[in-house]
Scaffold this active site. Structure first.
Site, mmCIF file in Angstrom:
data_model
loop_
_atom_site.group_PDB
_atom_site.id
_atom_site.type_symbol
_atom_site.label_atom_id
_atom_site.label_comp_id
_atom_site.label_asym_id
_atom_site.label_seq_id
_atom_site.Cartn_x
_atom_site.Cartn_y
_atom_site.Cartn_z
ATOM 1 N N GLU A 23 0.824 -1.215 0.000
ATOM 2 C CA GLU A 23 0.000 0.000 0.000
ATOM 3 C C GLU A 23 0.854 1.259 0.000
ATOM 4 O OE1 GLU A 23 -3.018 -0.221 -0.647
ATOM 5 O OE2 GLU A 23 -3.233 -2.381 -0.307
ATOM 6 N N HIS A 26 1.343 2.360 -3.573
ATOM 7 C CA HIS A 26 0.198 3.134 -4.087
ATOM 8 C C HIS A 26 0.195 4.545 -3.498
ATOM 9 C CE1 HIS A 26 -1.505 -0.249 -6.127
ATOM 10 N NE2 HIS A 26 -1.857 -0.914 -5.037
#
Length: 433
Positions: A23, A26
């Site tokens: 994550e 991202h």
């Protein structure tokens, strides 16, 4: 039991780090391109802890088997510019629900900070960055394992010598009265000998030696060895034909398949091998091929999983495992009576392979996976490029929200498969071999 629990906890920590690392890819690229990210969460379900830094809330949730970041404007508005529900159709409702959710936290000034407003190549980078981080972590762990810690491998040094010729599946420590001496026993090979050459061919590793032995059924060969005391000897041996387990191109046994091949009657000793960078890249390429094959074979594994859960059928060692099964294996590694170096090797290999499989899985061109959003951005780029070449009006952004009904179906399939794997991991788990 304490070591098993410790192994599970360490694996869960490694898993959480892998998710957070994914994550982070991202998050960092989204912020780099000016996209507003209201949330960065590791886990699903109820929030256990969170803190706000700037415009983003960072937190941990109760179920540590996933994670997400929330970017505003994941989907473009509808053709009429609205983002609210406009139809009672269940498919249309799915589309507009997804569209509305991506605008829930829209604030003044965010009109130019939405995900869909970024150029397709930027969206590809943002969506690839997550699985790309898993790939980077996998490569780093594999290189640490192969070049730093080293891998346990069979060596041309002999650990044991069979007394007699024993077909596959029979005990090797008991010979029948009329059993024929094994070629190794008859030749005078003994535990601790290192095979230097076989039939005039210099030996570099056991896999090479194994292949030469199997190809020499019925032949008389000379084996050059170095005894434990350092003395050298050349021993003649008559290689026998025997029923043996079939092996794949990497030297691993193929379950349930046998062949007639050359038999010497030795068991190799194990040793730690530190690979060169070239050897490491070759091994990673081999593992990557196995990973792709495993992913392609997943549908075929479903019947075996079903029978393992419902009928209690034996669980195949190559059966898919989920996060629960992987955590249990992590516990098995630490609870096993193995040297710490071997435990560390197995643990690092498991975590590296997990990250590589996360990369492959997320790159599937299916919504709601990252690969689905990448495919949508690439399709938009292609459409706009063709329109420009053909001097046609710009078709505008590709509305990925229109694929949400398909995404729900895909998600449903994944959830059912995950549930089946989870049930198998609980009631009939794969155990450390």
């Amino acid at each position: 039991m304490l070591m098993w629990v410790l192994g599970v906890l360490i694996f869960v920590v490694g898993l959480l780090f892998s998710i957070a690392w994914h994550e982070l890819g991202h998050l960092s690229t989204a912020k780099l391109f000016g996209i507003r990210v209201p949330q960065y969460m590791v886990g699903f379900g109820k929030t256990v802890w969170s803190t706000r830094r700037g415009e983003t809330e960072y937190g941990l949730k109760a179920i540590p088997f996933g994670g997400y970041i929330r970017m505003i404007g994941m989907f473009p508005p509808g053709a009429d510019g609205r983002i609210t529900k406009r139809s009672s159709s269940p498919w249309r409702t799915m589309i507009e629900d997804a569209r509305s959710a991506s605008y829930e936290e829209l604030q003044p000034g965010d009109e130019t900070r939405m995900f869909y407003t970024r150029a397709p190549w930027k969206r590809v980078i943002v969506m690839f960055a997550g699985p790309g981080m898993n790939l980077i972590l996998a490569i780093g762990l594999f290189l640490t394992l192969f070049m730093g810690i080293g891998v346990t491998r069979t060596t041309p040094t002999i650990a044991t010598v069979n007394e007699c010729v024993v077909p596959v599946g029979e005990k090797t420590d008991t010979c029948k009265p009329d059993a024929e001496k094994s070629p190794a026993n008859a030749a005078g090979l003994r535990a601790g000998d290192t095979v230097l050459a076989f039939g005039g061919v210099k030996i570099h590793d056991y896999t090479q030696l194994q292949g030469l032995i199997r190809d020499s059924a019925g032949k008389h060969v000379e084996i050059d060895v170095r005894h434990q005391d350092g003395t050298l000897a050349t021993l003649p041996a008559d290689i026998k034909a025997n029923t043996l387990a079939a092996i794949d191109k990497d030297g691993y046994p193929i379950k349930g398949k046998t062949v007639t091949a050359g038999f010497l009657g030795i068991t190799p000793a194990m040793g730690v091998h530190h690979m060169s960078f070239g050897e490491s890249t070759d091994e990673m390429a081999r593992l990557a091929g196995h990973g792709v094959e495993s992913l392609a074979q997943l549908p075929g594994k479903i019947p075996g999983l079903w029978h393992a859960v419902v009928d209690g059928a034996p669980r195949d060692q190559d059966s898919p495992v989920g996060m629960i099964g992987a955590a249990r294996l992590g516990g098995d590694v630490f609870a096993a009576d193995l040297p710490l170096s071997v435990q560390l090797t197995v643990f690092v290999q498991m975590l590296a392979y997990l990250n590589f499989m996360l990369f492959l899985f997320n790159m599937l061109p299916l919504l709601p996976l990252d690969g689905g959003h990448i495919a949508g951005a690439l399709w938009e780029s292609l459409r706009r490029g063709l329109a420009k070449v053909l001097r046609r009006p710009d078709p505008g952004p590709f509305d990925v929200a229109r694929l949400m009904p398909v995404a729900y179906v895909v998600a449903g399939v994944f959830i059912c498969f995950t549930g089946l794997v989870m049930a198998a991991d609980i009631v009939n788990p794969v155990r450390l071999n």
